[in-house]
Design an enzyme around this catalytic site. Structure first.
Site, mmCIF file in Angstrom:
data_model
loop_
_atom_site.group_PDB
_atom_site.id
_atom_site.type_symbol
_atom_site.label_atom_id
_atom_site.label_comp_id
_atom_site.label_asym_id
_atom_site.label_seq_id
_atom_site.Cartn_x
_atom_site.Cartn_y
_atom_site.Cartn_z
ATOM 1 N N GLU A 73 -5.022 -5.467 10.653
ATOM 2 C CA GLU A 73 -4.019 -4.429 10.865
ATOM 3 C C GLU A 73 -4.293 -3.708 12.179
ATOM 4 O OE1 GLU A 73 -2.155 -3.106 6.939
ATOM 5 O OE2 GLU A 73 -3.971 -1.936 7.165
ATOM 6 N N GLY B 139 2.887 -1.237 4.206
ATOM 7 C CA GLY B 139 2.897 0.170 3.839
ATOM 8 C C GLY B 139 4.298 0.629 3.490
ATOM 9 N N GLY B 140 4.971 1.235 4.459
ATOM 10 C CA GLY B 140 6.278 1.855 4.237
ATOM 11 C C GLY B 140 7.285 0.980 3.508
ATOM 12 N N GLY C 215 2.683 1.922 10.773
ATOM 13 C CA GLY C 215 3.621 3.035 10.645
ATOM 14 C C GLY C 215 4.340 3.405 11.929
ATOM 15 N N ASN D 157 0.865 -1.188 0.000
ATOM 16 C CA ASN D 157 0.000 0.000 0.000
ATOM 17 C C ASN D 157 0.897 1.232 0.000
ATOM 18 O OD1 ASN D 157 -1.826 2.049 0.501
ATOM 19 N ND2 ASN D 157 -2.277 1.407 2.610
ATOM 20 N N TRP D 158 0.963 1.896 -1.147
ATOM 21 C CA TRP D 158 1.850 3.060 -1.255
ATOM 22 C C TRP D 158 1.251 4.312 -0.608
ATOM 23 C CZ3 TRP D 158 4.454 3.199 -6.821
ATOM 24 C CH2 TRP D 158 5.349 2.109 -6.906
ATOM 25 N N LYS D 159 -0.022 4.229 -0.235
ATOM 26 C CA LYS D 159 -0.721 5.394 0.353
ATOM 27 C C LYS D 159 -0.564 6.613 -0.567
ATOM 28 C CE LYS D 159 0.244 3.367 4.810
ATOM 29 N NZ LYS D 159 0.129 3.490 6.238
ATOM 30 N N SER E 208 3.665 -2.429 10.244
ATOM 31 C CA SER E 208 5.120 -2.418 10.458
ATOM 32 C C SER E 208 5.809 -3.726 10.065
ATOM 33 C CB SER E 208 5.449 -2.039 11.912
ATOM 34 O OG SER E 208 5.030 -0.709 12.172
ATOM 35 N N HIS F 134 -9.481 0.581 5.078
ATOM 36 C CA HIS F 134 -8.187 0.830 5.745
ATOM 37 C C HIS F 134 -8.417 1.766 6.930
ATOM 38 C CE1 HIS F 134 -4.107 2.196 6.504
ATOM 39 N NE2 HIS F 134 -3.687 1.155 5.817
ATOM 40 N N GLU G 126 -6.859 4.203 8.033
ATOM 41 C CA GLU G 126 -6.669 5.638 7.774
ATOM 42 C C GLU G 126 -7.922 6.239 7.145
ATOM 43 O OE1 GLU G 126 -2.933 5.315 5.680
ATOM 44 O OE2 GLU G 126 -1.953 4.760 7.560
HETATM 45 C C1 PEP Z 1 -0.635 -0.033 6.083
HETATM 46 O O1 PEP Z 1 -0.731 1.149 5.812
HETATM 47 O O2 PEP Z 1 -1.545 -0.807 5.739
HETATM 48 C C2 PEP Z 1 0.547 -0.494 6.793
HETATM 49 C C3 PEP Z 1 0.541 -1.712 7.255
HETATM 50 O O3 PEP Z 1 1.587 0.394 6.931
HETATM 51 P P1 PEP Z 1 3.061 0.075 7.555
HETATM 52 O O4 PEP Z 1 3.514 -1.221 6.932
HETATM 53 O O5 PEP Z 1 3.889 1.235 7.138
HETATM 54 O O6 PEP Z 1 2.890 -0.063 9.019
#
Ligand code: PEP
Length: 249
Positions: free
Chosen positions: A163, A230-231, A169, A9-11, A209, A93, A95
């Site tokens: 999640e 994500g990251g 994050g 997920n590049w957000k 994470s 999600h 967010e």
């Molecule tokens: C996400 O945004 O779904 C996520 C899991 O982010 P990260 O891996 O950066 O915690």
């Protein structure tokens, strides 16, 4: 055998220049990779699909509108997403649940809209830090599953991503025991509601994470079939070892 899946997920990160990461990732994939999905920002979907052609990497969107079309300025329908060549869409999600006040009912409608357009819905659930610390995780998860999953879910139209919001994050990750407990609980809930055949087919992803150095541990859990990342999905050099760990699990 359930399919394994690594979704990135590049957000709201990256521009078209970042699509070069798809080619780089392709070169680093294991010989028998799990399914790999990259979810870039919506304006990049079509170009991402073009860039991924021939790599086996699939493309997904990060959200869709619950209606098929209409006066919804700025929103994107599931059929528009499918039109770009994408096969997946993330719905619910945390967010979006947080910043856009999306509720389980909205997520359920979005999943149905995704299916109607031929997309696979990646439905996200997860508890807040407050609920985690109050030992309410399983109650929250049960409520989100009941509210966010449509009755018509099949073994192939949905992927569920657990999640924990406090892990997204932050660099904080639940213990393997906690991940096992929640994923086993989700599988059992699916079995009660949809029957063993469907429950056994739906991939359950862990998200929050996930990094190259913790992925192998997380993938030890029998009911973890992959990750929503994500990251660490932004750079091929970070995402590739996570995909490798999944392939090896
Ligand atoms: C996400 O945004 O779904 C996520 C899991 O982010 P990260 O891996 O950066 O915690």
């Amino acid at each position: 055998m359930r399919r394994k899946l690594a979704a990135g997920n590049w957000k709201m990160n990256g521009t078209a220049a970042c699509l070069a990461e798809l080619g780089a990732l392709h070169k680093m994939l294991p010989t028998a990779p799990p399914e790999v999905v990259i979810c870039p920002p919506a304006p990049l979907l079509f170009r991402a699909h073009e860039a991924a052609r021939g790599t086996g990497i699939e493309i997904g969107a990060q959200d869709c509108h619950m209606e098929a079309s209409g006066a919804f300025t700025g929103d994107i329908s599931a059929s528009l997403i499918a039109d770009t060549g994408a096969l997946y869409v993330i719905v619910g999600h945390s967010e979006r649940r947080d910043a856009h006040e999306e509720r389980d009912r909205d997520v359920r409608k979005k999943a149905k809209a995704a299916w109607a357009a031929g997309l696979t819905a990646i439905i996200c659930i997860g508890e807040t830090l407050e609920d985690h610390e109050a030992n309410n995780t399983l109650d929250i998860i049960a409520g989100q599953l009941a509210g966010s999953l449509p009755d018509q879910m099949t073994g192939t139209n949905t992927v569920i991503a657990y999640e924990p919001i406090w892990a997204i994050g932050t660099g904080k990750v639940p213990t393997l025991e906690q991940i096992v407990e929640v994923h086993d609980f989700i599988r059992a809930k699916l079995e009660t509601r949809y029957g063993a055949d469907i429950a056994d087919m739906v991939p359950l992803l862990y998200g929050g994470s996930v990094k190259p150095d913790n992925a192998a541990t997380i993938f030890q859990a029998a009911n973890v079939d992959g990750a929503l990342v994500g990251g660490a999905s932004l750079k091929a050099v970070d995402f590739a070892p996570i995909i490798q760990a999944l392939a090896d699990s």
